[in-house]
Design an enzyme around this catalytic site. Structure first.
Site, PDB file in Angstrom:
ATOM      1  N   GLY A  83     -52.341 -28.694  92.160  1.00 43.37           N
ATOM      2  CA  GLY A  83     -52.567 -30.072  92.606  1.00 43.37           C
ATOM      3  C   GLY A  83     -51.565 -30.529  93.654  1.00 43.37           C
ATOM      4  N   THR A  84     -50.306 -30.198  93.457  1.00 44.38           N
ATOM      5  CA  THR A  84     -49.277 -30.657  94.401  1.00 44.38           C
ATOM      6  C   THR A  84     -49.522 -30.092  95.791  1.00 44.38           C
ATOM      7  OG1 THR A  84     -47.691 -30.841  92.604  1.00 44.38           O
ATOM      8  CG2 THR A  84     -46.782 -30.686  94.824  1.00 44.38           C
ATOM      9  N   ASN A 164     -53.311 -40.350  86.034  1.00 44.85           N
ATOM     10  CA  ASN A 164     -52.754 -39.444  85.021  1.00 44.85           C
ATOM     11  C   ASN A 164     -52.090 -40.175  83.858  1.00 44.85           C
ATOM     12  OD1 ASN A 164     -51.282 -39.816  87.592  1.00 44.85           O
ATOM     13  ND2 ASN A 164     -49.541 -38.995  86.464  1.00 44.85           N
ATOM     14  N   SER A 212     -56.753 -29.001  90.013  1.00 43.39           N
ATOM     15  CA  SER A 212     -55.733 -28.086  89.505  1.00 43.39           C
ATOM     16  C   SER A 212     -56.200 -27.449  88.201  1.00 43.39           C
ATOM     17  CB  SER A 212     -54.446 -28.883  89.272  1.00 43.39           C
ATOM     18  OG  SER A 212     -53.446 -28.050  88.749  1.00 43.39           O
ATOM     19  N   ALA A 213     -56.091 -26.110  88.122  1.00 45.78           N
ATOM     20  CA  ALA A 213     -56.650 -25.376  86.973  1.00 45.78           C
ATOM     21  C   ALA A 213     -55.998 -25.729  85.639  1.00 45.78           C
ATOM     22  CB  ALA A 213     -56.508 -23.868  87.218  1.00 45.78           C
ATOM     23  N   HIS A 214     -54.668 -25.977  85.647  1.00 47.83           N
ATOM     24  CA  HIS A 214     -53.995 -26.102  84.348  1.00 47.83           C
ATOM     25  C   HIS A 214     -54.274 -27.421  83.635  1.00 47.83           C
ATOM     26  CE1 HIS A 214     -50.236 -28.607  85.118  1.00 47.83           C
ATOM     27  NE2 HIS A 214     -50.577 -28.342  86.365  1.00 47.83           N
ATOM     28  N   THR A 250     -51.081 -14.008 100.702  1.00 52.77           N
ATOM     29  CA  THR A 250     -51.909 -13.193  99.807  1.00 52.77           C
ATOM     30  C   THR A 250     -52.235 -14.001  98.557  1.00 52.77           C
ATOM     31  OG1 THR A 250     -50.851 -11.228 100.658  1.00 52.77           O
ATOM     32  CG2 THR A 250     -52.013 -10.999  98.550  1.00 52.77           C
ATOM     33  N   CYS A 337     -36.340 -41.013  81.779  1.00 45.93           N
ATOM     34  CA  CYS A 337     -34.945 -41.355  81.535  1.00 45.93           C
ATOM     35  C   CYS A 337     -34.087 -40.639  82.569  1.00 45.93           C
ATOM     36  CB  CYS A 337     -34.548 -40.927  80.131  1.00 45.93           C
ATOM     37  SG  CYS A 337     -33.017 -41.669  79.609  1.00 45.93           S
TER      38      CYS A 337
HETATM   39  N1  PLP Z   1     -52.019 -35.168  90.752  1.00 44.14           N
HETATM   40  C1  PLP Z   1     -52.144 -35.662  89.515  1.00 44.14           C
HETATM   41  C2  PLP Z   1     -52.948 -36.898  89.301  1.00 44.14           C
HETATM   42  C3  PLP Z   1     -51.525 -35.019  88.434  1.00 44.14           C
HETATM   43  O1  PLP Z   1     -51.654 -35.523  87.213  1.00 44.14           O
HETATM   44  C4  PLP Z   1     -50.775 -33.853  88.684  1.00 44.14           C
HETATM   45  C5  PLP Z   1     -50.070 -33.166  87.587  1.00 44.14           C
HETATM   46  O2  PLP Z   1     -49.592 -33.789  86.657  1.00 44.14           O
HETATM   47  C6  PLP Z   1     -50.684 -33.375  89.999  1.00 44.14           C
HETATM   48  C7  PLP Z   1     -51.321 -34.066  91.010  1.00 44.14           C
HETATM   49  C8  PLP Z   1     -49.920 -32.118  90.334  1.00 44.14           C
HETATM   50  O3  PLP Z   1     -50.649 -30.996  89.944  1.00 44.14           O
HETATM   51  P1  PLP Z   1     -49.932 -29.562  89.765  1.00 44.14           P
HETATM   52  O4  PLP Z   1     -49.151 -29.658  88.493  1.00 44.14           O
HETATM   53  O5  PLP Z   1     -51.058 -28.591  89.682  1.00 44.14           O
HETATM   54  O6  PLP Z   1     -49.074 -29.354  90.959  1.00 44.14           O
END
Ligand code: PLP
Length: 399
Positions: A83-84, A164, A212-214, A250, A337
């Site tokens: 995702g990032t 999130n 994002s897969a996880h 790759t 925190c």
């Molecule tokens: N965007 C949102 C809304 C998320 O909740 C997260 C992860 O918590 C991310 C982006 C980042 O994803 P990744 O952990 O795959 O980099």
């Protein structure tokens, strides 16, 4: 029963995982398929020989699965490290591609993930103008506030599909429509919606979409970006011609294969999982509100089915998180925190809540394997824990 001296007594705690928005356990089918990929599909997908082509075929299968999950064409899906990276790719890639047009303004909502917020801040340091549009107290971005923020200089709007921390779903199709009227591109971070609720990139009307897969039982370090055909975007990772020259390096074949299996599972199980999760979430929410005084739900309207965010009056979220962990229950807080002080959740702050409420809220994010018995256990232990924490609080967290 006699216990030998020095014998270690290990208490077996049944741990309850309610932090699926942070990450999910891998689905067994994902582990199995990834293990096979690590062993057998080790070839470099760019190689023309058998081994390379075998890895490429596995990746093509995964690309088809991801595109089926989001109603897209496989040629529009680019694999990333998650995702990032997808968020960075969308924002930096669009900004760089659109710089020549003279458009130097970017808009995001105030409740985006740090992957978006900090990318905006980095671009602001390089001369881009940025606007963060507010949300109302239910945690939703209004179409009018986006319309008011848009200018003829706006290059890109980035507004997440589901939040999130509180799970609220944004009116992305309407927001994208308004952005397009002013000639801006629209990106949505669908990391918390893809795999949980139906996501159709085309009917959402967006140009760019991150996943994002996880977050849906796939592996960490694997994700994708959907790029609507014809969208102007420059790569942020330059190098070889991988991913049709859109993302060099790759490929993480096993991770991508795992993403594909997770996407397929999500697509076929989504409706049943969503019903199960919504029922458990509602049970947890009403149970807590009934059993613990001074509690309230943060965020309302349409939400992803697995998420609830609850504030506990006169309790510090971090203390409650630790107390719950000691009871075997894993949850999370949006507030962090840092150096002994509790940073307020930027999401709850943007919703206009008073400081105490931005620091006393807990996110419960459920997963497919959670059960009614687990939820009832959490509802059962909370009153005692909360009462104890409140009795220890000398200066009430409540203002
Ligand atoms: N965007 C949102 C809304 C998320 O909740 C997260 C992860 O918590 C991310 C982006 C980042 O994803 P990744 O952990 O795959 O980099």
């Amino acid at each position: 029963m006699r216990i030998a001296r020095n014998a270690t007594i290990i208490a077996i705690v049944h741990r309850i995982y309610l932090d699926h928005n942070a990450t999910t356990p891998l689905a067994p089918a994902v582990v199995e398929r990834m293990t096979a990929a690590l062993r057998e599909e080790f070839g470099n997908p760019s190689s023309v020989h058998h081994f390379g082509q075998r890895a490429k075929a596995a990746m093509d299968d995964a690309r088809s699965s991801v595109s089926r999950l989001i109603g897209a064409d496989p040629s529009e899906v680019v694999f990333t490290s998650g995702g990032t990276e997808s968020d960075n790719f969308a924002i930096r890639g669009a900004a760089e591609a659109l710089e020549v047009t003279g458009r130097r303004h970017l808009i995001a909502s105030a409740i985006e993930h740090e992957a978006v917020l900090n990318t905006f801040r980095a671009l602001a340091r390089r001369g881009w103008t940025t606007t963060f549009v507010p949300v109302d107290q239910s945690g939703v971005v209004s179409v009018d506030s986006l319309r008011a923020a848009l200018t003829d200089d706006t290059a890109l709007v980035s507004i997440m599909h589901a939040n999130n921390e509180i799970g609220t779903i944004q009116p992305v199709a309407a927001l994208a429509g308004v952005a397009h009227e002013r000639g801006a591109l629209f990106h949505t971070d669908a990391v918390q919606s893809a795999g949980k609720i139906p996501v159709n990139a085309r009917s959402l009307g967006v140009d760019l979409l991150s996943l994002s897969a996880h977050k849906f039982y796939g592996p960490k370090g694997a994700g994708a970006m959907w790029i609507r055909r014809g969208t102007r975007l420059l790569p942020i990772l330059t190098g070889g011609k991988h991913e049709r020259s859109r993302r060099a390096g790759t490929e993480n074949v096993a991770g991508i294969v795992g993403l594909g299996v997770a996407a397929e599972l999500a697509r076929t199980k989504m409706a049943a999982d969503a019903d199960h999760l919504a029922a458990l979430r509602d049970r947890l929410e009403t149970g807590i509100l009934r059993a613990v005084s001074g509690t309230a739900v943060n965020g309302s309207g349409e939400r992803v089915p697995n998420t609830t965010n609850i504030s506990f009056d006169r309790v510090e979220a971090e203390s409650l998180l630790i107390a719950l962990d000691l009871e075997g229950v894993a949850v999370s807080t949006g507030s962090a925190c840092s150096s002994g002080t509790l940073e307020p959740s930027h999401v709850l702050k943007a919703m206009g809540f008073p400081v105490h409420r931005t620091q006393n809220s807990i996110r419960f994010s459920l997963g497919a394997a959670n059960t009614e018995a687990e939820i009832d256990h959490v509802i059962g232990v909370l009153p005692r824990i909360v009462e104890k924490l409140r009795s220890l609080t000398r200066t009430p967290v409540r203002a």
